[in-house]
Motif scaffolding. Structure first.
Motif, PDB file in Angstrom:
ATOM      1  N   ALA A 123       8.723  22.253   4.764  1.00 23.94           N
ATOM      2  CA  ALA A 123       8.962  21.747   6.123  1.00 23.94           C
ATOM      3  C   ALA A 123       7.773  20.908   6.577  1.00 23.94           C
ATOM      4  N   PRO A 124       7.545  19.760   5.946  1.00 18.54           N
ATOM      5  CA  PRO A 124       6.423  18.908   6.353  1.00 18.54           C
ATOM      6  C   PRO A 124       6.694  18.235   7.697  1.00 18.54           C
ATOM      7  N   TYR A 125       5.649  17.717   8.271  1.00 25.53           N
ATOM      8  CA  TYR A 125       5.760  17.036   9.564  1.00 25.53           C
ATOM      9  C   TYR A 125       6.446  17.935  10.593  1.00 25.53           C
ATOM     10  N   SER A 126       5.992  19.177  10.650  1.00 22.15           N
ATOM     11  CA  SER A 126       6.612  20.146  11.556  1.00 22.15           C
ATOM     12  C   SER A 126       6.464  19.752  13.022  1.00 22.15           C
ATOM     13  N   GLU A 127       5.494  18.880  13.312  1.00 20.58           N
ATOM     14  CA  GLU A 127       5.306  18.455  14.700  1.00 20.58           C
ATOM     15  C   GLU A 127       6.387  17.480  15.153  1.00 20.58           C
ATOM     16  N   SER A 128       7.129  16.933  14.203  1.00 23.25           N
ATOM     17  CA  SER A 128       8.181  15.982  14.547  1.00 23.25           C
ATOM     18  C   SER A 128       9.393  16.723  15.111  1.00 23.25           C
ATOM     19  N   PRO A 129      10.048  16.176  16.139  1.00 22.54           N
ATOM     20  CA  PRO A 129      11.231  16.846  16.710  1.00 22.54           C
ATOM     21  C   PRO A 129      12.415  16.865  15.747  1.00 22.54           C
ATOM     22  N   GLU A 130      12.440  15.939  14.805  1.00 22.34           N
ATOM     23  CA  GLU A 130      13.534  15.889  13.835  1.00 22.34           C
ATOM     24  C   GLU A 130      13.213  16.785  12.644  1.00 22.34           C
ATOM     25  N   ARG A 131      14.141  17.655  12.296  1.00 19.72           N
ATOM     26  CA  ARG A 131      13.929  18.593  11.198  1.00 19.72           C
ATOM     27  C   ARG A 131      13.801  17.842   9.878  1.00 19.72           C
ATOM     28  N   ASN A 132      12.777  18.195   9.121  1.00 20.24           N
ATOM     29  CA  ASN A 132      12.511  17.531   7.847  1.00 20.24           C
ATOM     30  C   ASN A 132      12.489  18.587   6.748  1.00 20.24           C
ATOM     31  N   ALA A 133      13.521  18.594   5.917  1.00 16.32           N
ATOM     32  CA  ALA A 133      13.625  19.575   4.831  1.00 16.32           C
ATOM     33  C   ALA A 133      13.895  18.828   3.528  1.00 16.32           C
ATOM     34  N   PRO A 134      12.852  18.306   2.888  1.00 11.78           N
ATOM     35  CA  PRO A 134      13.052  17.458   1.706  1.00 11.78           C
ATOM     36  C   PRO A 134      13.661  18.172   0.505  1.00 11.78           C
ATOM     37  N   TYR A 135      13.561  19.501   0.460  1.00 11.63           N
ATOM     38  CA  TYR A 135      14.184  20.222  -0.653  1.00 11.63           C
ATOM     39  C   TYR A 135      15.694  20.359  -0.469  1.00 11.63           C
ATOM     40  N   ASN A 173       0.839  -1.192   0.000  1.00 12.10           N
ATOM     41  CA  ASN A 173       0.000   0.000   0.000  1.00 12.10           C
ATOM     42  C   ASN A 173       0.878   1.247   0.000  1.00 12.10           C
ATOM     43  N   ILE A 174       0.567   2.174  -0.875  1.00 14.14           N
ATOM     44  CA  ILE A 174       1.319   3.416  -0.979  1.00 14.14           C
ATOM     45  C   ILE A 174       0.417   4.562  -0.565  1.00 14.14           C
ATOM     46  N   THR A 175       0.807   5.283   0.469  1.00 15.67           N
ATOM     47  CA  THR A 175       0.030   6.425   0.943  1.00 15.67           C
ATOM     48  C   THR A 175       0.488   7.672   0.212  1.00 15.67           C
ATOM     49  N   GLU A 176      -0.412   8.314  -0.513  1.00 19.87           N
ATOM     50  CA  GLU A 176      -0.063   9.506  -1.268  1.00 19.87           C
ATOM     51  C   GLU A 176       0.017  10.707  -0.337  1.00 19.87           C
ATOM     52  N   PHE A 177       1.053  11.529  -0.550  1.00 18.98           N
ATOM     53  CA  PHE A 177       1.220  12.722   0.273  1.00 18.98           C
ATOM     54  C   PHE A 177       0.048  13.665   0.013  1.00 18.98           C
ATOM     55  N   PRO A 178      -0.576  14.216   1.057  1.00 20.57           N
ATOM     56  CA  PRO A 178      -1.742  15.090   0.860  1.00 20.57           C
ATOM     57  C   PRO A 178      -1.397  16.307   0.016  1.00 20.57           C
ATOM     58  N   ILE A 179      -2.228  16.598  -0.982  1.00 18.67           N
ATOM     59  CA  ILE A 179      -1.992  17.709  -1.899  1.00 18.67           C
ATOM     60  C   ILE A 179      -3.024  18.801  -1.651  1.00 18.67           C
ATOM     61  N   PRO A 180      -2.584  20.023  -1.362  1.00 17.91           N
ATOM     62  CA  PRO A 180      -3.527  21.130  -1.146  1.00 17.91           C
ATOM     63  C   PRO A 180      -4.330  21.407  -2.416  1.00 17.91           C
TER      64      PRO A 180
END
Length: 278
Positions: A126-138, A5-12
Motif C-alpha cells: 500500500a504505497p503512497y498511503s497519504e494519497s486519498p486514492e487507494r493504491n494496491a499495486p499487487y 529521467n526515471i525515478t527509482e522506487f525507494p528500496i528499504p
C-alpha cells in the motif's frame, strides 16, 4: 529525442534479504497452502502496464516517422534509435501475446499469492498511503505457466453446482478454502469424483445416442421413419456438441459426420436385411 529521467522506487535496506527469504523459504511456509499445479512464483498479468508500454513505444515510433518525413533525411544516431525502438516494440508485442496465452489461476489461488507477497513486502502492498486514492499495486490478475488444464463443459459445470460439497470439492481445495467449503460455496477445481461422474454420464449419453435411434428404427421399420429418425438424431447430436462442449469447429464436423455415417450404414444394413427376408 531527449532522454527521460526515471525515478527509482525507494528500496528499504532489508529488501534484498526479504527477497531471498521469500524465494528460499517458500517450502517451509505453512501459510502457503497452494495446489501443486500452481506452486510456482506468482506471475502477474499487469495488462495495463503492457498496454502503457506498447502505446509509449508506438508513440516513439510515430515521432521518429514524423521527424524523418519532415526533415526529408535521417542520421546515424536517429537510425540507431529507430533500430532499438523497433526491436523493443516487437519484443513488447511478443511479451504481450505470450502473457495473453497463459491461463488465469483460480481466484482463491491468486488471492493467496497476492497476500503472500503483500506480507513479505509490506512497503509495496500500500504505497503512497497519504494519497486519498487507494493504491494496491499487487492487485492484478495472476497467471500460471502450468499446461495442466481441467476439462470444462456444460456437464461438469452442472455437476459443480448441484453436487453436495463433499463430492464436488477436492481434498486439496478443501484445505485451501475451508471457509467457502463450510459455507457451501462452489469449488473452482473439479474433484476426482466429479470428473469421473462427468465421464460416466458423457459416455452413457454417447452410447445412448447410437442405441436409441437404432432401437426406434428396428420396430416397424420403414424408409421414411428411418430418414426422419436419422435426421433428428444427427441434429440433436450436433446441438449437444456445439452447446455442451467447448469443441473446435473441425472436431464438431468430424464427429457429427462420423455419427451420421454410422446411422446411415445401419439404415442401409437394415434395409438390405429386410429385403432379403422378404
Amino acid at each position: 529525442m531527449a532522454s527521460e529521467n526515471i525515478t527509482e522506487f525507494p528500496i528499504p535496506p532489508d529488501y534484498w534479504e526479504r527477497l531471498v527469504a521469500n524465494a528460499y523459504e517458500h517450502d517451509n511456509r505453512a501459510d502457503l497452502n497452494i495446489l501443486k499445479e500452481y506452486d510456482h512464483p506468482a506471475l502477474g498479468d499487469f495488462n495495463r502496464l503492457h498496454r502503457l508500454n506498447l502505446t509509449h513505444l508506438f508513440n516513439n515510433l510515430v515521432r521518429i516517422k514524423a521527424e524523418i518525413k519532415h526533415q526529408k533525411t535521417t542520421s546515424s544516431k536517429q537510425m540507431e534509435l529507430l533500430r532499438v525502438t523497433l526491436h523493443q516494440y516487437v519484443e513488447a508485442i511478443k511479451d504481450y501475446r505470450y502473457l495473453a496465452e497463459l491461463r488465469k489461476v483460480p481466484d482463491s489461488v491468486g488471492l493467496q499469492q497476492r497476500m503472500a507477497l503483500e506480507g513479505a513486502f509490506e512497503e509495496l502492498s500500500a504505497p503512497y498511503s497519504e494519497s486519498p486514492e487507494r493504491n494496491a499495486p499487487y492487485n492484478t490478475q495472476y497467471l500460471t505457466i502450468s499446461t495442466k488444464t481441467q476439462s470444462s463443459d456444460a456437464v461438469r459445470e452442472f455437476l459443480r453446482k448441484v453436487l453436495p460439497n463433499v463430492l464436488s470439492w477436492s481434498k486439496d481445495e478443501r484445505e485451501i478454502r475451508p471457509h467457502e467449503y463450510q459455507h457451501h460455496g462452489m469449488p473452482e477445481i473439479y474433484s476426482p469424483f466429479l470428473n469421473a461422474l462427468a465421464r460416466f454420464l458423457i459416455g452413457t449419453a454417447a452410447g445412448a445416442s447410437l442405441v436409441v435411434p437404432m432401437v426406434i428404427m428396428i420396430f416397424q421399420p420403414s424408409l421414411n421413419k428411418s430418414l426422419i429418425t436419422v435426421s433428428m438424431a444427427v441434429l440433436l447430436f450436433a446441438f449437444s456438441l456445439a452447446f455442451a462442449f467447448d469443441a473446435k469447429n473441425e472436431v464438431i464436423v468430424t464427429a457429427t459426420a462420423t455419427y451420421a455415417a454410422v446411422l446411415v450404414v445401419f439404415v442401409g444394413t437394415s434395409s438390405s436385411s429386410g429385403s432379403d427376408s422378404g
